[in-house]
Design a protein around this motif. Structure first.
Motif, mmCIF file in Angstrom:
data_model
loop_
_atom_site.group_PDB
_atom_site.id
_atom_site.type_symbol
_atom_site.label_atom_id
_atom_site.label_comp_id
_atom_site.label_asym_id
_atom_site.label_seq_id
_atom_site.Cartn_x
_atom_site.Cartn_y
_atom_site.Cartn_z
ATOM 1 N N ALA A 32 0.786 -1.333 0.031
ATOM 2 C CA ALA A 32 0.087 -0.057 0.055
ATOM 3 C C ALA A 32 0.898 1.336 0.124
ATOM 4 O O ALA A 32 0.164 2.470 -0.346
ATOM 5 N N CYS A 33 2.115 1.116 0.333
ATOM 6 C CA CYS A 33 2.935 2.414 0.538
ATOM 7 C C CYS A 33 3.766 2.643 -0.719
ATOM 8 O O CYS A 33 4.271 3.608 -1.141
ATOM 9 N N ARG A 34 4.183 1.364 -1.375
ATOM 10 C CA ARG A 34 5.057 1.274 -2.426
ATOM 11 C C ARG A 34 4.414 2.254 -3.853
ATOM 12 O O ARG A 34 3.387 1.997 -4.155
ATOM 13 N N GLY A 35 5.432 3.009 -4.029
ATOM 14 C CA GLY A 35 4.923 3.953 -5.140
ATOM 15 C C GLY A 35 4.113 5.085 -5.020
ATOM 16 O O GLY A 35 3.728 5.880 -6.100
ATOM 17 N N GLY A 36 3.678 5.075 -3.779
ATOM 18 C CA GLY A 36 2.697 6.238 -3.229
ATOM 19 C C GLY A 36 3.466 7.455 -2.960
ATOM 20 O O GLY A 36 4.333 7.312 -1.877
ATOM 21 N N SER A 37 3.465 8.441 -3.626
ATOM 22 C CA SER A 37 4.280 9.610 -3.234
ATOM 23 C C SER A 37 4.187 10.218 -1.659
ATOM 24 O O SER A 37 5.080 10.784 -1.425
ATOM 25 N N MET A 38 2.818 9.916 -1.238
ATOM 26 C CA MET A 38 2.808 10.427 0.026
ATOM 27 C C MET A 38 3.536 9.786 1.091
ATOM 28 O O MET A 38 3.701 10.162 2.102
ATOM 29 N N TRP A 39 4.155 8.464 0.796
ATOM 30 C CA TRP A 39 4.984 7.968 1.667
ATOM 31 C C TRP A 39 6.416 8.401 1.649
ATOM 32 O O TRP A 39 6.733 9.002 2.438
ATOM 33 N N ALA A 40 7.143 7.922 0.634
ATOM 34 C CA ALA A 40 8.550 8.369 0.601
ATOM 35 C C ALA A 40 8.866 9.687 0.339
ATOM 36 O O ALA A 40 9.555 10.678 1.036
ATOM 37 N N GLU A 41 8.181 10.028 -0.913
ATOM 38 C CA GLU A 41 8.529 11.614 -1.524
ATOM 39 C C GLU A 41 8.115 12.661 -0.495
ATOM 40 O O GLU A 41 8.532 13.528 -0.104
ATOM 41 N N LEU A 42 6.789 12.681 -0.258
ATOM 42 C CA LEU A 42 6.281 13.687 0.553
ATOM 43 C C LEU A 42 6.581 13.534 2.139
ATOM 44 O O LEU A 42 7.008 14.424 3.015
ATOM 45 N N ALA A 43 6.954 12.484 2.677
ATOM 46 C CA ALA A 43 7.461 12.256 4.020
ATOM 47 C C ALA A 43 9.155 13.054 3.796
ATOM 48 O O ALA A 43 9.371 13.821 4.889
ATOM 49 N N THR A 44 9.714 12.986 2.696
ATOM 50 C CA THR A 44 11.191 13.405 2.602
ATOM 51 C C THR A 44 10.932 14.813 2.604
ATOM 52 O O THR A 44 11.480 15.670 3.171
ATOM 53 N N ARG A 45 9.855 15.270 1.718
ATOM 54 C CA ARG A 45 9.895 16.879 1.578
ATOM 55 C C ARG A 45 9.461 17.384 3.145
ATOM 56 O O ARG A 45 9.975 18.545 3.434
ATOM 57 N N SER A 46 8.564 16.808 3.795
ATOM 58 C CA SER A 46 8.208 17.302 5.094
ATOM 59 C C SER A 46 9.435 17.436 6.111
ATOM 60 O O SER A 46 9.567 18.518 6.545
ATOM 61 N N MET A 47 10.269 16.431 5.884
ATOM 62 C CA MET A 47 11.352 16.320 7.004
ATOM 63 C C MET A 47 12.492 17.359 6.498
ATOM 64 O O MET A 47 13.061 17.937 7.411
ATOM 65 N N LEU A 48 12.668 17.522 5.216
ATOM 66 C CA LEU A 48 13.786 18.021 4.690
ATOM 67 C C LEU A 48 13.354 19.858 4.790
ATOM 68 O O LEU A 48 14.298 20.645 5.112
ATOM 69 N N ARG A 49 12.205 19.861 4.460
ATOM 70 C CA ARG A 49 11.740 21.352 4.450
ATOM 71 C C ARG A 49 11.137 21.765 5.885
ATOM 72 O O ARG A 49 11.011 23.037 6.112
#
Length: 144
Positions: free
Chosen positions: A59-76
């Motif tokens: 359910a998390c694989r390929g979903g941008s809300m997991w890896a991509e947007l989690a990274t964005r939240s953490m880095l920004r």
């Protein structure tokens, strides 16, 4: 500061949503591992997610809300939120908050995820209440 720490979390203030809360820790290579995952996510994840990486859960694989947007939240060091319509018509409401284990920098992400049926768009509060009731072990004694 622009992130929260573990000590900032008031469990009593969010106790009604704990079943839908997870914490992701960032590992090398931008990979995220579930340190905690609420019981309300088990049906979506196909079981317990704690200890698994987001890539290990279908359910998390390929979903941008997991890896991509989690990274964005953490880095920004900024919250990120949204709603995503899933292939089955259901709606995934999600929130990512930068979190720090040390108080120095964001190294984790506090996640809040609600997967609700398509009709939730009409009345999200009612749909969320029904989803909450479905998790209760004493639900045969609770009327909706």
């Amino acid at each position: 500061r622009t992130f929260i720490t573990c000590e900032d979390i008031d469990i009593s203030a969010i106790n009604r949503e704990l079943a839908y809360v997870s914490i992701l820790s960032c590992e090398g290579g931008g990979q995220f591992r579930f340190r905690l995952a609420g019981t309300g996510l088990q049906s979506v994840f196909g079981g317990e997610a704690r200890g698994k990486t987001a890539d290990q859960i279908d359910a998390c694989r390929g979903g941008s809300m997991w890896a991509e947007l989690a990274t964005r939240s953490m880095l920004r060091e900024m919250p990120v939120s949204g709603a995503t319509r899933m292939p089955d018509g259901s709606i995934h409401y999600w929130l990512r908050l930068p979190l720090s284990s040390t108080g120095v920098e964001a190294d984790m992400v506090l996640c809040h995820d609600r997967y609700l049926p398509a009709e939730a768009a009409i009345d999200p509060d009612r749909a969320a209440m029904r989803a909450d009731l479905s998790l209760r072990r004493d639900r045969e004694f609770v009327s909706a």
